[in-house]
Design an enzyme around this catalytic site. Structure first.
Site, PDB file in Angstrom:
ATOM      1  N   CYS A   2      -6.667  10.311  79.155  1.00  0.00           N
ATOM      2  CA  CYS A   2      -7.437   9.915  78.050  1.00  0.00           C
ATOM      3  C   CYS A   2      -8.199   8.828  78.138  1.00  0.00           C
ATOM      4  O   CYS A   2      -8.222   7.905  78.811  1.00  0.00           O
ATOM      5  CB  CYS A   2      -6.609  10.184  76.779  1.00  0.00           C
ATOM      6  SG  CYS A   2      -5.400  11.575  76.611  1.00  0.00           S
ATOM      7  N   LEU A  51      -8.279  14.384  77.643  1.00  0.00           N
ATOM      8  CA  LEU A  51      -8.237  15.233  78.661  1.00  0.00           C
ATOM      9  C   LEU A  51      -6.749  15.960  78.387  1.00  0.00           C
ATOM     10  O   LEU A  51      -5.748  15.267  78.910  1.00  0.00           O
ATOM     11  CB  LEU A  51      -8.285  14.557  79.833  1.00  0.00           C
ATOM     12  CG  LEU A  51      -8.324  15.378  81.161  1.00  0.00           C
ATOM     13  CD1 LEU A  51      -9.314  16.652  81.104  1.00  0.00           C
ATOM     14  CD2 LEU A  51      -8.299  14.613  82.305  1.00  0.00           C
TER      15      LEU A  51
END
Length: 613
Positions: A2, A51
């Protein structure tokens, strides 16, 4: 994986500045394309882009957990490889969980253990935790710096983020590069001194460090360092330990709720990772491993072997694909696309990088991300097990980083008024200061001491440079890169191997080769080390030369403030060969140096760099 961002001001209420934070969060959308969030407090704003790899619904961030009247919020980028072990420990202590991912485990670990949580977790990470009750912020980066973590402290504002571009969106952070920043770029670049963010207002939390911020100010502390000790295991026990640990580490890093693949170059390191991953997926009946290799259009016509690149990859990739039976994809990059992706690579890295070594990985990752969201690769093995040519050289002493052999030429690129920059002295000082931090082992031979120093420099600097590149180029394409060789336990064990073991039979990575004998084909094990593949096509050199000429012809080009115009013209005329040695490491020769200057100019332009020199 992320993107994280946060802002704390303990003197002023910043609750109403969420619009600024939203702009900062938006800069991380490429790292976290799946979702985003913001948690608002009076004295802290915590943001995140995600993500989703594990627990897509339960792992949303920022994540908040309340224990009694105390509230904690985390933003986290990374992956824990011992999640279930830590979860069990916390369950035994009476905690409960609402999700099965690692984010809540990490947050709960901090709630229970405080700063000591870092001694309970194993993985790659950068995270921030806000303690609302105590009005404290805790930032932490993994032991080997695989995940990035930058910060700025100015005008009572502590701002942190995964990327530099995010910090530059904050009104207190300016895009000024002073003489120290320019010296970093022109002496060490694309490497950086540990902790440097190049920009005057920006620093980086060093690997194996945490930052603690409260009303008493900022505390920075190193929580882990390489331990120097005698290696007591005999050769057979050492080989078995390395092999068993490698298999364990690679298997642990396959955890994911989304498709996993490997990068496969046909070299020793990526072949080991691919073989273990293939077997694990097969045994778990998950499916057939997808492998990916990279090459360049017509590269076979122009490849010429040299000391650093003794052979090309394609034949060895074929050997491994046939051996495994993997679902293989060979990605062929166009040389013109490669040149024009330099801008995208620069924007991904936020700094001038490794030229087309960056842009190729950027384009490669873009293609891989169409098929998978997690990719394992072999980075780190050369630093840990002695894979580079400089490990087998003889040294009386180490005076300079072995990948910095061009420093006497670098001044040629600078304008006359900047040639006084102490480039050589700076690099030697940084190198010497780093070596002086290594504890001495009584009775150690000269050769073993030199090898330890080389290993330390490679782990601290070279691994960091390549790790930064890997993170930025993959994450900018929504692809999570994992590097099993950069495992803390494996790195520590290999650090104390004597020369006669680590360089067994006088070969680079000699011990590693023999440790995996029988696991992968002998042709791969005995292949001489060849680095990440680059283009040899003259079409690329012509294209970057044209691009640099256009920059020089434009009198508003920012790079004209620092470079010698006539020398840059000679670079173009000679395809870069006027520069006698690689700019950095093994791969940045003529056309890559031209491309580096393109990256330098466009970085200064895109980021509105203000020179204060």
């Amino acid at each position: 994986m992320c993107g994280i961002v946060g802002w704390s001001n303990l003197k002023n209420n910043i609750r109403d500045y969420s619009d600024i934070m939203e702009e900062m969060i938006d800069t991380l959308k490429l790292r976290g394309p799946d979702s985003g969030g913001l948690k608002i407090y009076n004295h802290a704003l915590i943001g995140h882009r995600r993500l989703a790899i594990v627990d897509p619904t339960g792992g949303l961030q920022p994540m908040t957990k309340k224990i009694g009247n105390r509230e904690y919020t985390i933003c986290y980028n990374g992956e824990l490889y011992n999640t279930e072990e830590v979860r069990k420990e916390l369950l035994d202590r009476g905690y409960t969980f609402d999700s099965y991912g690692d984010t809540e485990v990490l947050l709960t670990s901090y709630i229970e253990f405080g700063r000591d949580c870092i001694n309970h977790i194993n993985g790659i990470f950068a995270f921030g935790i806000w303690d609302e009750y105590n009005q404290e912020l805790f930032l932490c980066r993994d032991p080997l710096g695989i995940k990035p973590l930058f910060y700025s402290y100015k005008d009572n504002n502590l701002v942190f983020a995964s990327e530099i571009k995010t910090l530059l969106k904050h009104p207190s952070v300016d895009s000024v590069v002073d003489k120290d920043g320019l010296l970093e770029l022109m002496s060490l670049g694309p490497a950086r001194t540990l902790g440097s963010g190049i920009f005057k207002d920006i620093k980086e939390v060093e690997p194996a460090n945490y930052l603690f911020f409260n009303k008493r100010g900022i505390t920075l502390k190193e929580y882990w360092k390489l331990e120097v000790k005698e290696h007591d295991d005999d050769l057979e026990k050492t080989k078995k330990y390395v092999r068993d640990l490698l298999v364990e580490v690679i298997e642990n890093q396959l955890v994911s709720d989304v498709p996993v693949c490997t990068f496969l170059s046909g070299g020793l390191d990526s072949s080991i990772v691919s073989k273990v991953a293939f077997d694990k997926l097969k045994n778990d009946k998950v499916g057939t491993l997808s492998t990916f290799s990279i090459d360049y259009k017509d590269n076979n016509k122009y490849f010429k072997k040299n000391l650093f690149q003794p052979n090309s990859d394609s034949d060895y990739v074929g050997i491994m694909v046939n051996f495994l039976g993997s679902n293989h994809h060979n990605v062929i990059l166009d040389n013109i696309d490669l040149a024009h992706a330099l801008d995208e690579a620069t924007m991904a890295a936020d700094l001038p990088g490794m030229a087309d070594i960056d842009s190729s990985l950027y384009l490669f990752s873009k293609e891989v991300s169409k098929y998978a969201k997690v990719a394992l690769s072999g980075e780190g093995a050369d630093e840990v097990f002695g894979g580079y040519p400089w490990f087998t050289r003889e040294y009386d002493s180490i005076e300079i980083f072995p990948w910095s052999q061009s420093i006497e030429y670098r001044k040629n690129i600078l304008k006359d008024e900047l040639k006084s920059l102490p480039i050589e002295e700076y690099v030697k000082t940084i190198c010497r200061d780093s070596i002086n931090k290594i504890p001495k082992l009584a009775g150690e031979s000269h050769d073993d001491r030199i090898l330890r120093e080389l290993s330390y420099l490679n782990i601290k600097y070279q691994m960091g440079t390549l790790g930064n590149r890997k993170d930025r180029m993959t994450m900018s394409n929504g692809l999570e890169g994992r590097v099993p060789f950069a495992d803390k336990k494996l790195v520590q064990y290999a650090f104390n191997l004597p020369k006669e073991m680590k360089l067994l039979s006088g070969r680079e990575k000699g011990l590693l080769r023999e440790a995996v004998r029988g696991l992968i084909p002998d042709e791969i094990i005995d292949r001489k080390k060849s680095p990440y593949p680059k283009t040899h096509n003259p079409q690329y050199t012509k294209e970057v030369s044209k691009m640099l000429q256009n920059i020089l012809d434009d009198k508003t080009s920012p790079i004209r403030q620092i470079i010698d115009y006539d020398f840059a013209r000679k670079m173009i005329e000679t395809g870069g060969s006027v520069f006698k040695k690689p700019w950095y490491g093994q791969l940045m020769t003529g056309p890559q140096i031209i491309a580096y200057l393109i990256q330098m100019n466009n970085w200064m332009k895109f980021y509105n760099v203000k020179l204060d020199i």
